[in-house]
Design an enzyme around this catalytic site. Structure first.
Site, PDB file in Angstrom:
ATOM      1  N   TRP A 106      -3.387   2.340   0.670  1.00  0.00           N
ATOM      2  CA  TRP A 106      -4.011   1.610  -0.852  1.00  0.00           C
ATOM      3  C   TRP A 106      -3.850   0.190   0.378  1.00  0.00           C
ATOM      4  O   TRP A 106      -5.243  -0.082  -0.167  1.00  0.00           O
ATOM      5  CB  TRP A 106      -3.218   1.658  -1.531  1.00  0.00           C
ATOM      6  CG  TRP A 106      -3.693   3.504  -2.266  1.00  0.00           C
ATOM      7  CD1 TRP A 106      -2.065   4.287  -2.337  1.00  0.00           C
ATOM      8  CD2 TRP A 106      -4.660   4.446  -2.073  1.00  0.00           C
ATOM      9  NE1 TRP A 106      -3.144   5.338  -2.639  1.00  0.00           N
ATOM     10  CE2 TRP A 106      -4.008   5.539  -2.287  1.00  0.00           C
ATOM     11  CE3 TRP A 106      -6.194   4.006  -2.425  1.00  0.00           C
ATOM     12  CZ2 TRP A 106      -5.403   6.253  -2.796  1.00  0.00           C
ATOM     13  CZ3 TRP A 106      -7.239   4.678  -2.684  1.00  0.00           C
ATOM     14  CH2 TRP A 106      -6.612   5.855  -3.439  1.00  0.00           C
ATOM     15  N   ASP A 176      -0.576  -4.307  -6.935  1.00  0.00           N
ATOM     16  CA  ASP A 176      -1.289  -3.050  -7.297  1.00  0.00           C
ATOM     17  C   ASP A 176       0.026  -2.150  -7.838  1.00  0.00           C
ATOM     18  O   ASP A 176       0.653  -1.855  -6.882  1.00  0.00           O
ATOM     19  CB  ASP A 176      -2.180  -2.266  -5.864  1.00  0.00           C
ATOM     20  CG  ASP A 176      -2.897  -1.065  -6.299  1.00  0.00           C
ATOM     21  OD1 ASP A 176      -2.655  -0.327  -7.255  1.00  0.00           O
ATOM     22  OD2 ASP A 176      -3.306  -0.504  -5.455  1.00  0.00           O
ATOM     23  N   LYS A 200      -2.252   7.773 -12.635  1.00  0.00           N
ATOM     24  CA  LYS A 200      -0.713   8.059 -12.473  1.00  0.00           C
ATOM     25  C   LYS A 200      -0.002   7.769 -13.556  1.00  0.00           C
ATOM     26  O   LYS A 200       1.175   9.482 -13.641  1.00  0.00           O
ATOM     27  CB  LYS A 200      -0.415   6.979 -10.736  1.00  0.00           C
ATOM     28  CG  LYS A 200      -1.530   6.670 -10.218  1.00  0.00           C
ATOM     29  CD  LYS A 200      -1.456   7.910  -9.179  1.00  0.00           C
ATOM     30  CE  LYS A 200      -3.071   7.941  -8.354  1.00  0.00           C
ATOM     31  NZ  LYS A 200      -3.665   6.589  -7.531  1.00  0.00           N
TER      32      LYS A 200
HETATM   33  C1  LIG Z   1      -4.180   6.088  -6.503  1.00  0.00           C
HETATM   34  C2  LIG Z   1      -4.306   4.557  -5.852  1.00  0.00           C
HETATM   35  C3  LIG Z   1      -5.144   3.960  -5.553  1.00  0.00           C
HETATM   36  C4  LIG Z   1      -6.537   4.295  -6.191  1.00  0.00           C
HETATM   37  O1  LIG Z   1      -6.784   4.402  -7.294  1.00  0.00           O
HETATM   38  P1  LIG Z   1      -8.293   4.557  -7.884  1.00  0.00           P
HETATM   39  O2  LIG Z   1      -8.169   4.629  -9.620  1.00  0.00           O
HETATM   40  O3  LIG Z   1      -8.804   5.966  -7.683  1.00  0.00           O
HETATM   41  O4  LIG Z   1      -9.000   3.914  -7.035  1.00  0.00           O
HETATM   42  C5  LIG Z   1      -4.953   2.592  -5.244  1.00  0.00           C
HETATM   43  N1  LIG Z   1      -3.722   1.985  -5.163  1.00  0.00           N
HETATM   44  C6  LIG Z   1      -2.467   2.519  -5.468  1.00  0.00           C
HETATM   45  C7  LIG Z   1      -0.959   2.399  -5.399  1.00  0.00           C
HETATM   46  C8  LIG Z   1      -2.981   4.458  -5.832  1.00  0.00           C
HETATM   47  O5  LIG Z   1      -2.363   5.712  -6.098  1.00  0.00           O
END
Ligand SMILES: *Cc1c(COP(=O)(O)O)cnc(C)c1O
Length: 363
Positions: A106, A176, A200
């Site tokens: 990511w 993030d 998540k």
């Molecule tokens: C799942 C995830 C993403 C991607 O998220 P989307 O909403 O599918 O774009 C980005 N960063 C992390 C740390 C993730 O776990």
């Protein structure tokens, strides 16, 4: 309220398990919100009932995460992945530069998008260690002149997590936090921006939570495409266009549920207990082997391997048949991954441990 359906233990990395009382409330109120007579799926985003839901969601998030008043709480679309683009487009100055700490796939995707906008400086990467660890502070090569520093607090795929955020001096810190937001208390004032795809730990897919320090809005270039400009969304309180009404409603229900159940501190304690059960079992075994280095282990995603791939395949098949879903590891790491977000019940961890002991004996 009892559910007639049988729910299995859902270890999916995302979209992931949600608190059962929240799902029950959604189910109960789906045909008609109390006092509204229409469902959440049918009401205008400019209606009074939605205004109240939206405002309450923001209030609950602010209280739960102790978000200071000089931070905006936005609900955007395009997932965390769109934030990979919006962050540099808005916050890198013309011919700007930013520091990125790379701890997994990511982070790499965030780098890829930022490179389209300006100069990306890799402050550290643990790729040489196959992302099995978080860098230590002394490894970070930080530029005091950078527009911001970006990092990924929890690496969903590799099962690693920052224990404390990196120290970056006066440079704005952007995170993030898609896979660990609201799993533990955060000092929001250390951050300039935090974003998280909801699916998540805090809600359904289709909505992204962005917590943004107000002064950053001064950096947003008016020449940007309207929908890609944070200022558009901040000025319109996330209602420039139709937002994910259902997503905001769901985040609101999850936030209310957390407030009624001890808040984020209680979640952290439970998350630590759940993770400790699994890591202790892995450490005491010669059969199971954790893939993340001990000081970098995630409380959210527990990654482990078995002696060989054939056994791992068999483990997944038998675990699935026994009512444990989503345990197959990401293809980049292989093996197994147990995602045990806030809403994952400790009974499910205990049941998995019993299954793991039993499988080891049979193998
Ligand atoms: C799942 C995830 C993403 C991607 O998220 P989307 O909403 O599918 O774009 C980005 N960063 C992390 C740390 C993730 O776990």
């Amino acid at each position: 309220m009892t559910t007639a359906v049988k729910r299995i233990f859902n270890f999916s990395a995302g979209p992931a398990v949600l608190p059962l009382p929240v799902l029950e409330e959604v189910q109960r109120d789906l045909l008609a919100l109390p006092g509204v007579g229409m469902s959440i799926l049918e009401i205008s985003h400019r209606s009074k009932p939605f205004d109240a839901i939206h405002a309450r969601c923001i209030d609950d998030l602010r209280a739960l995460l102790r978000i200071p008043t000089n931070y905006r709480i936005l609900f955007l679309q395009g997932g965390a992945s769109l934030q990979f683009s919006m962050i540099p487009m808005n916050f890198m100055k013309p011919a700007g530069k930013a520091d990125y700490i790379v701890t997994g796939v990511w982070s790499k995707k965030a780098v890829k998008e930022a490179k389209r906008v300006g100069t990306v400086q890799i402050a550290a990467t643990t790729e040489a260690d196959r992302f099995s660890r978080i860098p230590v502070q002394s490894e970070l090569v930080l530029d005091p002149g950078a527009d911001y520093v970006h990092f990924t607090s929890n690496n969903t795929i590799y099962g690693t997590e920052w224990a404390v955020e990196p120290q970056v001096g006066n440079v704005p810190l952007i995170c993030d936090a898609s896979s660990d937001i609201m799993s533990r208390p955060l000092d929001i004032s250390k951050y300039a921006a935090i974003y998280a795809g909801a699916q998540k730990n805090i809600g359904p897919s289709g909505v992204t939570l962005v917590i943004l320090r107000e002064d950053l809005l001064d950096r947003c270039d008016p020449a940007l495409a309207t929908m890609l400009n944070y200022k558009t969304h901040a000025d319109a309180s996330s209602l420039y266009n139709t937002p994910s009404v259902f997503g905001i409603y769901m985040i609101g229900l999850v936030a209310k549920y957390l407030r009624e159940n001890g808040g984020i501190e209680a979640m952290q304690q439970l998350n630590e207990r759940k993770a400790r059960l699994l890591y202790d079992a892995i450490d005491q075994s010669t059969f199971y082997r954790g893939t993340a280095q001990k000081d970098s282990r995630s409380l959210m995603n527990v990654t482990f391997r078995l002696p060989d791939e054939a056994l791992e395949k068999r483990f997944v098949t038998e675990a699935t048949a026994a009512g444990f879903d989503g345990l197959k590891g990401h293809r980049d790491v292989g093996g197994l991954r147990a995602s045990i977000y806030n809403a994952f019940p400790i009974e499910g961890v205990e049941a998995l441990l019993t299954f793991m002991r039993d499988f080891e004996h049979r193998a």
